[in-house]
Scaffold this active site. Sequence first.
Site, short mmCIF file in Angstrom:
data_model
loop_
_atom_site.label_atom_id
_atom_site.label_comp_id
_atom_site.label_asym_id
_atom_site.label_seq_id
_atom_site.Cartn_x
_atom_site.Cartn_y
_atom_site.Cartn_z
N ASN A 6 0.84 -1.19 0.00
CA ASN A 6 0.00 0.00 0.00
C ASN A 6 0.88 1.24 0.00
OD1 ASN A 6 0.49 0.86 2.85
ND2 ASN A 6 -0.37 -1.18 3.22
N LYS A 55 7.43 -17.39 -10.78
CA LYS A 55 6.66 -16.26 -11.30
C LYS A 55 5.44 -16.76 -12.08
CE LYS A 55 7.11 -12.28 -14.27
NZ LYS A 55 7.83 -11.69 -15.38
N PHE A 104 -3.95 3.55 14.91
CA PHE A 104 -4.18 4.57 13.89
C PHE A 104 -5.32 4.12 13.00
CE2 PHE A 104 -1.27 8.19 13.21
CZ PHE A 104 -0.60 8.12 14.41
N LYS A 132 -13.74 1.64 15.49
CA LYS A 132 -12.51 0.82 15.48
C LYS A 132 -11.88 0.76 16.86
CE LYS A 132 -10.48 0.91 11.55
NZ LYS A 132 -9.71 1.36 10.40
N LYS A 140 -11.27 -2.79 18.66
CA LYS A 140 -9.92 -3.29 18.99
C LYS A 140 -9.66 -3.28 20.50
CE LYS A 140 -8.04 -2.50 14.53
NZ LYS A 140 -7.03 -3.14 13.71
O1 C5P Z 1 -8.30 -2.60 11.16
P1 C5P Z 1 -7.53 -1.47 10.61
O2 C5P Z 1 -6.42 -1.91 9.68
O3 C5P Z 1 -8.31 -0.39 9.96
O4 C5P Z 1 -6.85 -0.80 11.91
C1 C5P Z 1 -5.79 0.09 11.86
C2 C5P Z 1 -4.97 -0.03 13.10
O5 C5P Z 1 -4.71 -1.39 13.42
C3 C5P Z 1 -3.60 0.57 12.92
O6 C5P Z 1 -3.17 1.02 14.17
C4 C5P Z 1 -2.78 -0.62 12.42
O7 C5P Z 1 -1.41 -0.44 12.68
C5 C5P Z 1 -3.37 -1.76 13.21
N1 C5P Z 1 -3.38 -3.05 12.52
C6 C5P Z 1 -2.58 -4.08 12.98
N2 C5P Z 1 -2.62 -5.30 12.36
C7 C5P Z 1 -3.43 -5.52 11.33
C8 C5P Z 1 -4.27 -4.50 10.85
C9 C5P Z 1 -4.20 -3.27 11.47
O8 C5P Z 1 -1.81 -3.86 13.93
N3 C5P Z 1 -3.45 -6.71 10.75
#
Ligand code: C5P
Length: 410
Positions: free
Chosen positions: A219, A298, A336, A350, A354
Amino acid sequence: MSATPALLGKHIVLGLSGGVACYKAAELTRELTKAGATVQVVMTEAALQFITVATMQALSGRAVYTNQWDGREPNHMPHINLTREADAVLVAPASADFIAQLAQGRAGELLALLCLARPQSHDQRCPLLIAPAMNREMWAHPATQRNVAQVRADGATVLGPAAGDQACGEVGDGRMLEAEELRDELIAFFQPQLLAGRRVLVTAGPTFEAIDPVRGLTNLSSGKMGFAIARAAAEAGAQVTLVAGPVHLPTPRGVQRLDVRSAQQMFEAVLPLAPAHEVFIATAAVADWRPAAVAAHKLKKDGSGRAPAIAMTENPDILASVARLPEGQRPWCVGFAAESERVVEHARAKRLRKGIPLIVANHGPSTFGQDHNALVLVHEAGETELPAADKLTLARQLVAEIAQRAPVRR
Ligand code: C5P
């Protein structure tokens, strides 16, 4: 939008003692003035052998002092006057002989004299920082090491030296730090020590999920916000571990960095580290999914016009996993949320999902790769806005918020 100059309002006495590294002091003067400081240069007799007064005067925009009998001061006391308005004295380069003079409290020349005469009391303190520069044998000599230890014990901050190629052709410890490094050390020196002695773990950057040996999913995260946070936490006195996805950014000074590539690797690096840290700041843009299997070779076009179907599997949620660690092993977690619309609303949901005390919302598409950002801190009590600024300024503000909110672990 331009960044707030980090040394705005600071008045620095920059002392030069004799050494080839005097050439770096010219660049350092520029770096300090660019960062907003006013710089008063003071040179020893020996320094005059390496760089001219004219150069240092032009770069600092101020008359250089070289002599304690300088008649420009109405009271004839430059050794007193020069440090009374100063926020710090930085001696760069600090030669072996100059450090020996400091260790003994000698005052034969203006620079050593003003170091001795600078205020040490709490309300008017003018700190001393020195950047040693000398041949590696001189640096390693027990006399120099003894003198450096004494100068440290007397309250000075020693910056470097670094190891590397030396002007004499030898290789080893004793190189003066580069101008940008010294500037950053000085900026860090002035930051409030809000996280002194606390351990902070940061994830940053994107992850890369391999499809085959040459392709993958990633990304647009540049890692800049996470690296700025790691730097700001280190400046605030924290011991920082930074787990970074694939980015091209230099490691902030004093930060311990671990490079990983995939979400799974990031997970495996973070989970064992987490219990030893008081605060976890997850800034990484971790891929939600990865190809279920990485092709051994590949993937080739087969002429059918059909694209290969790539089966995907979900990655572990690193932040949620850390937030689920048992009490006593669980750091205070900051997440974040980079969203493209309804930023705060998504961030609120979120945070609860979390199970974390603080989530930082920002608008992903307008900040990825940029030097600026605007943040909304979403916490139990509501929201706090950090208006648009450069990422380091925001990182320092965020660190101050975290220092206030995260309980100290006993
Ligand atoms: O679920 P989402 O990706 O939107 O959440 C973002 C937050 O979760 C960020 O703090 C990111 O660093 C963390 N994250 C993580 N592991 C993942 C997905 C997101 O630590 N697999």
